[in-house]
Every structure is written in structure tokens, then in C-alpha cells.
Design an enzyme around this catalytic site. Structure first.
Site, PDB file in Angstrom:
ATOM      1  N   LEU A 118       0.823  -1.219   0.000  1.00 12.20           N
ATOM      2  CA  LEU A 118       0.000   0.000   0.000  1.00 12.20           C
ATOM      3  C   LEU A 118       0.854   1.265   0.000  1.00 12.20           C
ATOM      4  CD1 LEU A 118      -2.669  -0.980   2.682  1.00 12.20           C
ATOM      5  CD2 LEU A 118      -3.041  -0.738   0.227  1.00 12.20           C
ATOM      6  N   GLY A 119       1.972   1.165   0.587  1.00  8.14           N
ATOM      7  CA  GLY A 119       2.820   2.364   0.658  1.00  8.14           C
ATOM      8  C   GLY A 119       4.033   2.086   1.513  1.00  8.14           C
ATOM      9  N   PHE A 161       8.889   3.646   8.974  1.00  7.30           N
ATOM     10  CA  PHE A 161       9.325   2.418   9.635  1.00  7.30           C
ATOM     11  C   PHE A 161       9.570   1.276   8.669  1.00  7.30           C
ATOM     12  CE2 PHE A 161       6.877   4.257  13.223  1.00  7.30           C
ATOM     13  CZ  PHE A 161       7.967   4.422  14.044  1.00  7.30           C
ATOM     14  N   GLY A 162       8.887   1.328   7.533  1.00  6.46           N
ATOM     15  CA  GLY A 162       8.978   0.220   6.599  1.00  6.46           C
ATOM     16  C   GLY A 162       7.755   0.235   5.711  1.00  6.46           C
ATOM     17  N   GLU A 163       7.464  -0.917   5.163  1.00  6.43           N
ATOM     18  CA  GLU A 163       6.360  -0.950   4.194  1.00  6.43           C
ATOM     19  C   GLU A 163       5.016  -1.180   4.877  1.00  6.43           C
ATOM     20  OE1 GLU A 163       7.537  -3.822   1.275  1.00  6.43           O
ATOM     21  OE2 GLU A 163       8.883  -2.367   0.331  1.00  6.43           O
ATOM     22  N   LYS A 173       1.477  -2.715   8.930  1.00  8.98           N
ATOM     23  CA  LYS A 173       2.663  -1.858   8.902  1.00  8.98           C
ATOM     24  C   LYS A 173       3.790  -2.641   9.563  1.00  8.98           C
ATOM     25  CE  LYS A 173       3.179   3.040  10.032  1.00  8.98           C
ATOM     26  NZ  LYS A 173       2.472   4.098  10.715  1.00  8.98           N
ATOM     27  N   ASP A 216       1.062  16.581  14.033  1.00 12.78           N
ATOM     28  CA  ASP A 216       1.373  16.435  12.611  1.00 12.78           C
ATOM     29  C   ASP A 216       0.096  16.244  11.798  1.00 12.78           C
ATOM     30  OD1 ASP A 216       2.913  16.292  10.375  1.00 12.78           O
ATOM     31  OD2 ASP A 216       3.655  14.270  10.729  1.00 12.78           O
TER      32      ASP A 216
HETATM   33  P1  ADP Z   1       4.553   6.264   8.316  1.00 14.20           P
HETATM   34  O1  ADP Z   1       3.680   6.734   9.422  1.00 14.20           O
HETATM   35  O2  ADP Z   1       5.646   5.414   8.810  1.00 14.20           O
HETATM   36  O3  ADP Z   1       5.027   7.357   7.413  1.00 14.20           O
HETATM   37  P2  ADP Z   1       2.213   5.600   7.005  1.00 14.20           P
HETATM   38  O4  ADP Z   1       1.297   5.174   8.092  1.00 14.20           O
HETATM   39  O5  ADP Z   1       2.084   7.002   6.540  1.00 14.20           O
HETATM   40  O6  ADP Z   1       3.677   5.324   7.404  1.00 14.20           O
HETATM   41  O7  ADP Z   1       2.007   4.681   5.734  1.00 14.20           O
HETATM   42  C1  ADP Z   1       2.547   4.966   4.484  1.00 14.20           C
HETATM   43  C2  ADP Z   1       1.479   4.861   3.419  1.00 14.20           C
HETATM   44  O8  ADP Z   1       0.832   3.593   3.486  1.00 14.20           O
HETATM   45  C3  ADP Z   1       0.365   5.876   3.604  1.00 14.20           C
HETATM   46  O9  ADP Z   1       0.675   7.083   2.974  1.00 14.20           O
HETATM   47  C4  ADP Z   1      -0.814   5.209   2.947  1.00 14.20           C
HETATM   48  O10 ADP Z   1      -0.802   5.433   1.539  1.00 14.20           O
HETATM   49  C5  ADP Z   1      -0.540   3.742   3.194  1.00 14.20           C
HETATM   50  N1  ADP Z   1      -1.336   3.287   4.347  1.00 14.20           N
HETATM   51  C6  ADP Z   1      -0.950   3.315   5.615  1.00 14.20           C
HETATM   52  N2  ADP Z   1      -1.920   2.822   6.425  1.00 14.20           N
HETATM   53  C7  ADP Z   1      -2.934   2.494   5.650  1.00 14.20           C
HETATM   54  C8  ADP Z   1      -4.226   1.942   5.888  1.00 14.20           C
HETATM   55  N3  ADP Z   1      -4.644   1.648   7.113  1.00 14.20           N
HETATM   56  N4  ADP Z   1      -5.028   1.723   4.854  1.00 14.20           N
HETATM   57  C9  ADP Z   1      -4.626   2.035   3.616  1.00 14.20           C
HETATM   58  N5  ADP Z   1      -3.428   2.550   3.310  1.00 14.20           N
HETATM   59  C10 ADP Z   1      -2.586   2.780   4.300  1.00 14.20           C
END
Ligand code: ADP
Length: 861
Positions: A566-567, A571-573, A605, A716
Site C-alpha cells: 500500500l505504501g 518504519f517500513g512498508e 505496517k 502532525d
Molecule cells: P509512516 O507513518 O511510517 O510514514 P504511514 O502510516 O504514513 O507510514 O504509511 C505509508 C502509506 O501507506 C500511507 O501514505 C498510505 O498510503 C498507506 N497506508 C498506511 N496505512 C494504511 C491503511 N490503514 N489503509 C490504507 N493505506 C494505508
């Protein structure tokens, strides 16, 4: 003259109270060591007072398991040269609420050469110093007597009932005198009218040995003591200005009867070969009681191994009039030596000294030359005064000081005049105005600092239990902003551009927009992290994170099936996974609205495998935070996999990803079209109506209302940190910054601290203050993002540096600040009454989330 003035002021114990560089960083990491450390993140280098810069866990903490009796643990500071240390400060570990360790008591050891260590004790022989009572406050202790040393060890005294962590600072100045030890026969005891008067050197820190000669006496060697402690004796040797000490305490004195040779021999060893101009000896002269200054001093010099055969002799004029104690200057004829041996001949029954100081090379004195309380030299009658040379040299130094002060004042006047001209020019350029601000703030800091010093000075004669807890927080309040402001100009050079490919705004700008807008690119980097000790968090907020989470359950890892990526986060993927049996796992708690699918789709995550310990701790802390939040507009943590690596958090899946990406792919539906159909979803999924946008903002406000009810500061809030589910459901995610607040850190990307400056209130940037009201500010920016459909980064026309400058304008409030413009679709009322109110300078005048929520709801009606 200037030099003399500088040197003199540097060694005056009244003002020889400068922080020696644990806080300011002048003491290098490699000069701070320890007997042990609990972990890498509590290593010695983190033991800097008032530092909590996020590198480590906020302090030095010894590994008390490694040393069961705990008494040998120490934090050692190497000052690289001899210093006169008058004051120490200690603080515990609070790590912005995560820590509660401190040293209630500690001892100090010191060494001048790194091999011979001496345990410090106060004038009454007490070694243990009362330290901290909580993890936050700085406690300062006067060292009476002061220490002359290069190496200092802080040794917590612990009974093992608690872990101990320390942050420390040393205060004093460089010991330019160069005297490393003196050897003398220890002082004698006088019986004066039935009263025992002890003239021993009670704070001598070297060795003492009985002499084997016929007239046995105690010889003191290889140490320093009362003759270099910066304290002069009073005229009446029976009294001491140090409260509660015995008669004769101020002096080291010898009886003529006990020393048949008729003189007292003293040897002074120096750090290196010096060119000696004079020696000053502070003598008592109470001849009515059989005490007189010396009749003659004969000094021998040694540069290498042997004493030179031609001594220098000096006979002061005998003073038969004044009984005042005084400094007697012995000229040393510019002789070169690394050791001096002087014989002081008696002229009466007793000879009492309280201080000895040397002038060598470029006017180097020890601390004793400036009166602490009693201006003895001024009591001496002119003309027949044997010590008129002392007066002469003091007058010269005084004139030197005056000239120096006049020169400094003239320089200040020139600078002020120059600045006035300069400021006029600068009014056109806001960037420079901010620099100006910086100077002003530094001045405030300096004032606060001198306030500290003056406060300390007034307390200087008090005993060791003086604390200055009320003063330090004031200092740190000013310190933090200036430290941050000082870094502001660096922002421009250090922008991280980690995610340009995902940038909708960058694409929209056809690549001409040099500031990619998304995620990390919205966050500005600092070369160094800042101390976040002043960042405000509330007690409720603390409780939220206190303790371990018991409610978050471990989900069997093997029941997760990977679907797609998803992204990627810090921390990681983040992966989309099917979680088999999740519904059952969650049991009665089926509040994942509208999702009855089985297996359930979840977002997982994962902490990347090469994550260091800090990132791992942060990841676990984010889990702890999220597990306590339960609201329809907050992303829910469903379960965790933390029993084995890699660590995972399983959250509800938000199928439309983050709000920023979601919106930037949409176009605004005209109001007319909206009225017509009311079925925009079915017709054109790439269009969104104004009311839907406000509906999103309402949901964010609702989530924030929940957080504010917990007094939880998100820090944030931005569209990138909100996720979109089915039917425009919005949930706030990403508690990374609040987690980092809690760690006393900003999260680091490639070792750099990051700040989302375009969303931050002026007080968050300049004062490091994060509150609900600063979240409201960020909400205003988020609302602006929503209503502009994230097509542009906030203040996209401004560089990062200009954003910081603009922050300065918000602070100055002279009408020069630039606000985000009204989005085209935004009604005046929403812009003026709501959006702009979020950016009010006075945080108290900003609306609460409660108000924001109801105003937005009203605007929908
Ligand atoms: P971090 O907090 O470490 O930066 P994120 O929580 O922002 O990581 O996650 C990175 C990307 O993953 C987000 O921008 C989003 O696109 C995707 N993502 C994260 N959590 C979800 C979720 N619960 N459902 C759908 N996509 C998600």
C-alpha cells in the site's frame, strides 16, 4: 590592560561560574565516558544537562546490574585542562515523560592527572551531595570548597530501589594559575585564652606524612587546599566568614616555636615552565596576638631537575600600625621555572596564610585576588604600607577593567547605531528581520543567563544545599527557541526530497515547482535535532502512554496473507493483507464499521528489518499510543505481531489511501452540477463537491475533538496523515510525531530531525510549543489543503526559508505576515471566521475543535 582585565575576571570565583560545555556542546562526546551504560541509548555522551535531543534515551544511565553494589558507577568528564570548578548541576531522565530516573544522591571524584583520584568532600567532610528529587528539575550545588581538576566523576549513590540516570553540567572557569600542587608543613594548633584554634589545611587534597626529622611535623604533599580555594581569611583569625567553622579555619598557620629553623618552606609545582613575575601571599597581621606577616621570603627556582642556586629574596616593610590581613606581593624577577620553593621567615610567634597566588607570563592569577566580601587591601594605610605594590597592581588592573568596559560600551554604541541603519534597510527583507529576531532572542537568553549568574552570585556564600530550581526552567524556556531559531536559516539547504514520484502537486506544477509537496517533502529537515524539553504535553497526555498496553493482542502471523503493497512509511512498508479469523479474533468488538468480510482486509505496517533500537522503540510506542485511541475518525489498531520479528501493527484498511493523494486526483464539482445530480459518485468518480469536502473536514474535526478530549496533541495533522475509507470516511492516522514528542525527539530521516513547518504554528516553530491550539493551526492548513484539493503545497510560492521568515512575521504581528489565500471554492464566511481564526497569533483566541466542529456542521446546513 585588556588582557589583564580579561584574565582577572575569568578567575574571580564570584563570576567563575560559567557552564563548561556539557549543555553547550563545547565538551566533546569523546571526553564524556562512563564506567558502564544501561544501553547504547543511555551512553555517557547523553549525560548532558538539559539535553534531550533524541539521539539517546535522554540521559546517562549506568548498568547497575553490572556493578552490584552500584557505588563504583561513574560518569566522567574530561575538561582537557585544569579548571576551577565552583558549581555542579544535575538532572534526571524524563525523556519527555517516558523516563523517571534520577540520582537522589551522588558523590564527586576528581583528578588533575587522570590517575590520582580524590573524593570531594565539603568543608565539614561530607562526601554525599543531595541530588535530584524528580526527573525534570535541574539542581545546582555550590562546591565549597571548589575543585581544581581536569577530570570529574559523578558517582550516583544508589540503594538499588530505583534505576539511576543523570545529566550533568559543570560550572567554573579555566585554572590559568597553572599551580598543580603545593607542599607545606601542615598548620599548627594555637591555644588562645583557653580556646583551641586550628590552623591546619583542612581541605588539602594531597598526601600527608609524618616527617622523620627530630622535630616531627606533618608534611602535606602533592595536593592543593586552603591556600588555593579562593577564600581569604578575615582580619581576626578567630572568626571565619564560613558559617559554623572552627576558630582559625580560614588560615593555615605555623608557630615559630615548633619550627626551629625560623622559616616555613613551601614548594609549588606548576603544570609547565612559566615566567614568574610575582607571588601574592595573603597574610594575617594581628600582631596584638603574636601574628605577623613574614619578615623575609626567599624563593628558589627549578626549571628542570635541580634547584637553581641563586634565589630571589624579598623583605616587606614591617607594618606596625595596621592589623588588617592583606596580600603581600613578592616580586619573582621574571624567573623561569616549573617549580618554586619559598622560605617564609617568621617575624613573630605565628605566621598565618590564607591564600597564595602566582602571576606568571601574561598576568595569570588564581582565584584569590578578587575580594569575595572583604576588601582587605583598601584597609591598608597609604605611604607606610608594606604592600603598596599590591595596591599598585590592583589599581592597574582596575584601570584596565575600566578601559575595557569603556571600549566594550563604545563598541556596543557603534553596533547599536549601525544596527539602526541596518534595520531600516532590512525592513524590506523579512528574512533578515528574522535574523534580527534571533539576535533579540539570544539577548533574552543572555539576560536570562546573566540573571542566573547574578542569582548564583548572591547565593555564593551559602552552604552546599542551595538549589536554583526556579531559575533553570526560565533559562531553558528561552534557550530552546533561540536554539531553534538559530537553525532556521539552515532549513533551506536541507530539504529532504524523498517522495517526488508520488507528488501530485509537483506534477501539477509541471515540474517547475521546486518543492515537491508530499509526505517527507512536506517536512523540513534540520541538521541536528533540537532539544524538545520545553515542548508542552499535558498530564493527561502522559497518562495515555504510561505503562504497557494490555489490551492489544498478538495476532498469529501465519494468518496474514499478503495482497499488495500500500505504501512505504518511515518504519517500513505498509501492506494490504487478508487476516484470516480476524473477525473472531476481535470477538464482540466488531466496530470496524460496515466490514463483515471474512477474511478481513487489513493494513499491516511492518518495521523494517534493519531498524535500529530507537526506531524499534518508537514503533512500539506508536503501538502503545494507537491502542488507547478509539474513535470513528481515528484509524484503529486491530492487533499486533510483536512476539517475533519483524514487528507489525495491524490497522483497519482504508481502501482509498491517504487523503492527500485521494484529493489530488479529484476535481471540484461546480456548485450548479452538485445541485443538479446529487449522485456525483456514480456519475464521475473523479469529481467531488464542496459539501463532500466540508464533510471530510467535519470528520477530521470530530477526530481531533476526540483527541482534544484526551488532551492529546497530534503535532502532525495534515491531509497526508489522514486516510480515506469507503464513502468518504476519513480517519486520522500517523501518530508518529506525537510518539516522537513523547520520546523527546523528532523522527529522523537519514539521521536528520524533521519538522512539518508549513503546518506548524508560529509558536511551535519558534518556541517549540505544541498544544491543542497548535493542532488547531494545523487543522486550518489541513482545511485549506482539502478545499484546494491538495493541488498545491501550502505556501508553495515560498521557499522553506521564507516560510520560516513568515513565521517570524506572525510572531512580530506587524501585519506583514502572509496567510494562505482563500481557496476559490471557500465561502468568505468559512475563510474569515474559521480558517483565519485557526491562525490567530494568540493561541488562546483560536477556536477549540469543539467549536470548529460545530461551525463546520453549521456551514453544511
Ligand atoms: P509512516 O507513518 O511510517 O510514514 P504511514 O502510516 O504514513 O507510514 O504509511 C505509508 C502509506 O501507506 C500511507 O501514505 C498510505 O498510503 C498507506 N497506508 C498506511 N496505512 C494504511 C491503511 N490503514 N489503509 C490504507 N493505506 C494505508
Amino acid at each position: 590592560m585588556l588582557l589583564a582585565a580579561t584574565v582577572r575576571s575569568q578567575v574571580n570565583p564570584e563570576i567563575c561560574r560559567y557552564p563548561l560545555g556539557m549543555t553547550g556542546g563545547q565538551i566533546q562526546d569523546e571526553d564524556i565516558s562512563a564506567s558502564s551504560q544501561w544501553s547504547e541509548s543511555t551512553a555517557a555522551k547523553f549525560g548532558r544537562l538539559d539535553f534531550d535531543n533524541g539521539d539517546g534515551d535522554g540521559a546517562w544511565c549506568p548498568d547497575i546490574m553490572a556493578e552490584p553494589d552500584g557505588l563504583k558507577e561513574y560518569l566522567q568528564v574530561d575538561l582537557r585542562s585544569l579548571h576551577f570548578i565552583t558549581l555542579v548541576g544535575t538532572q534526571g531522565r524524563h525523556a519527555d515523560g517516558m523516563g523517571n530516573e534520577f540520582a537522589q544522591r551522588y558523590r564527586i571524584k576528581y583528578s588533575r592527572d587522570g590517575s590520582n583520584w580524590v573524593g570531594w568532600h565539603d568543608r565539614k567532610g561530607r562526601q554525599v551531595i543531595e541530588g535530584n528529587r524528580n526527573a525534570y528539575d535541574v539542581v545546582l550545588k555550590d562546591l565549597e570548597p571548589p575543585i581544581i581538576a581536569r577530570f570529574i566523576r559523578f558517582m550516583p549513590v544508589t540503594d538499588h530501589s530505583m534505576f539511576v540516570c543523570m545529566r550533568v553540567e559543570l560550572y567554573g572557569c579555566e585554572w590559568l594559575d597553572g599551580l598543580v600542587s603545593y607542599s607545606i608543613p601542615d598548620g599548627h594548633q594555637m591555644i588562645y585564652r583557653g580556646l583551641d584554634v586550628y590552623f591546619n589545611d583542612s581541605v588539602y587534597d594531597g598526601a600527608s606524612a609524618e616527617s622523620s626529622s627530630v622535630h616531627s611535623f606533618t608534611k602535606l604533599t602533592k595536593g592543593l587546599g586552603q591556600l588555593t580555594d579562593g577564600t581569604w581569611g578575615l582580619d581576626d583569625f578567630l572568626h571565619s566568614h564560613i558559617y559554623g567553622m572552627w576558630p582559625g579555619y580560614d588560615y593555615v598557620g605555623w608557630s615559630n616555636k615548633s619550627i626551629p629553623k625560623g622559616y616555613v618552606e613551601m614548594t609549588f609545582e606548576f603544570d609547565h615552565v612559566r615566567n614568574f613575575t610575582s607571588m601574592k601571599v595573603h597574610c594575617n597581621n594581628m600582631f596584638s596576638r603574636g601574628v605577623r606577616m613574614f619578615r623575609q621570603a626567599t624563593c628558589y627556582f627549578r626549571s628542570e631537575s635541580d634547584w637553581e642556586s641563586d634565589p630571589v629574596s624579598f623583605r616587606p616593610t614591617v607594618d606596625r600600625v595596621s592589623q588588617s590581613a592583606r596580600f603581600v606581593t613578592v616580586p619573582l624577577g621574571d624567573r623561569t621555572a616549573s617549580a618554586i620553593k619559598c622560605r617564609f621567615h617568621f617575624s613573630d610567634l605565628w605566621m598565618l596564610f590564607s591564600e597564595v597566588a602566582f602571576q606568571s607570563g601574561s598576568a595569570v592569577y588564581n582565584t584569590s585576588l578578587t575580594p569575595r566580601k572583604h576588601g582587605h587591601p583598601t584597609n591598608i594605610l597609604p605611604g607606610d604600607d608594606p604592600t603598596h605594590k599590591v595596591d599598585d597592581s590592583n589599581t592597574r588592573i582596575l584601570i584596565g577593567c575600566l578601559v575595557a568596559i569603556i571600549a566594550i560600551l563604545s563598541a556596543i554604541i557603534v553596533i547599536i547605531l549601525w544596527r539602526q541603519v541596518w534595520q531600516k534597510m532590512l525592513e524590506k527583507a523579512s528574512r533578515r528581520l528574522l535574523d534580527d529576531e534571533l539576535t533579540a532572542r539570544l539577548a533574552v537568553q543572555t539576560q536570562a543567563f546573566s540573571f542566573l549568574h547574578s542569582s548564583l552570585s548572591t547565593e555564593s556564600s551559602s552552604t552546599t544545599n542551595s538549589t536554583y530550581e526556579r531559575i533553570f526552567p526560565l533559562c531553558s524556556d528561552y534557550q530552546e527557541p533561540s536554539r531553534l531559531i538559530r537553525k532556521l536559516p539552515e532549513f533551506a539547504q536541507s530539504t529532504e526530497q524523498l517522495g517526488p514520484s508520488t507528488s501530485c502537486r509537483a506534477l501539477a506544477a509541471g515540474g517547475s515547482d521546486s518543492a515537491p509537496h508530499y509526505a517527507e517533502a512536506d517536512i523540513i529537515s534540520l541538521q541536528e535535532s533540537s532539544d524538545s524539553s520545553t515542548y508542552s504535553i499535558t498530564a493527561v497526555n502522559m497518562n495515555l502512554f504510561a505503562g504497557t498496553d494490555s489490551s492489544m493482542r498478538e495476532f498469529p502471523r501465519n494468518k496474514l496473507t499478503f495482497k499488495e503493497k500500500l505504501g512505504e512509511g518511515q518504519f517500513g512498508e505498509v501492506h494490504l493483507c487478508e487476516a484470516e479469523g480476524m473477525q473472531d479474533f476481535l470477538e464482540e468488538d466488531l466496530s470496524i464499521e460496515g466490514n463483515n468480510e471474512s477474511p478481513l482486509l487489513v493494513a499491516v505496517k511492518t518495521l523494517r528489518e534493519d531498524a535500529n533500537k530507537n526506531a524499534r522503540n518508537d514503533f512500539l510506542k506508536e503501538i502503545r499510543i494507537m491502542s488507547r485511541l478509539r474513535d470513528p475518525n481515528i484509524v484503529r489498531l486491530l492487533a499486533v505481531c510483536v512476539d517475533t520479528d519483524p514487528l507489525c501493527m495491524i490497522t483497519e484498511y482504508m481502501e482509498n489511501g491517504d487523503l492527500n493523494q485521494f484529493l489530488c486526483n479529484l476535481r471540484l464539482k461546480e456548485a450548479a452540477d452538485e445541485d443538479k445530480t446529487g449522485q456525483e459518485d456514480k456519475q464521475d468518480k473523479s469529481m467531488v463537491s464542496y459539501s463532500k469536502l466540508i464533510g471530510m473536514a467535519v470528520q477530521i474535526a470530530s477526530g481531533m475533538k476526540y483527541l482534544s478530549s484526551l488532551n492529546f496533541v497530534h503535532r502532525d495533522l495534515a491531509t497526508r496523515n489522514c486516510l480515506v475509507g469507503k464513502n468518504y470516511t476519513i480517519k486520522i492516522a500517523d501518530f508518529g510525531m506525537s510518539r516522537n514528542l513523547y520520546r523527546g525527539d523528532y523522527y529522523r530521516i537519514q539521521g536528520r530531525a524533521v519538522l512539518p513547518i508549513r503546518w506548524m504554528s508560529w509558536e511551535s516553530i519558534l518556541l517549540g510549543k505544541f498544544t491543542m491550539a497548535s493542532d488547531v493551526w494545523a487543522f486550518g492548513v489541513t482545511l485549506w489543503e482539502i478545499l484546494t484539493l491538495c493541488k498545491k503545497q501550502p505556501y508553495s510560492q515560498l521557499s522553506d526559508e521564507q516560510v520560516i521568515e513568515n513565521t517570524g512575521e506572525f510572531f512580530r504581528d506587524q501585519g506583514k505576515q502572509v496567510y494562505l489565500p482563500k481557496p476559490p471554492c471557500c465561502p468568505d464566511r468559512v475563510y474569515n471566521d474559521l480558517m483565519l481564526s485557526c491562525w490567530r497569533r494568540n493561541a488562546k483566541q483560536r477556536p477549540s475543535f469543539q467549536e470548529i466542529h460545530s461551525r463546520l456542521m453549521e456551514s453544511l446546513a
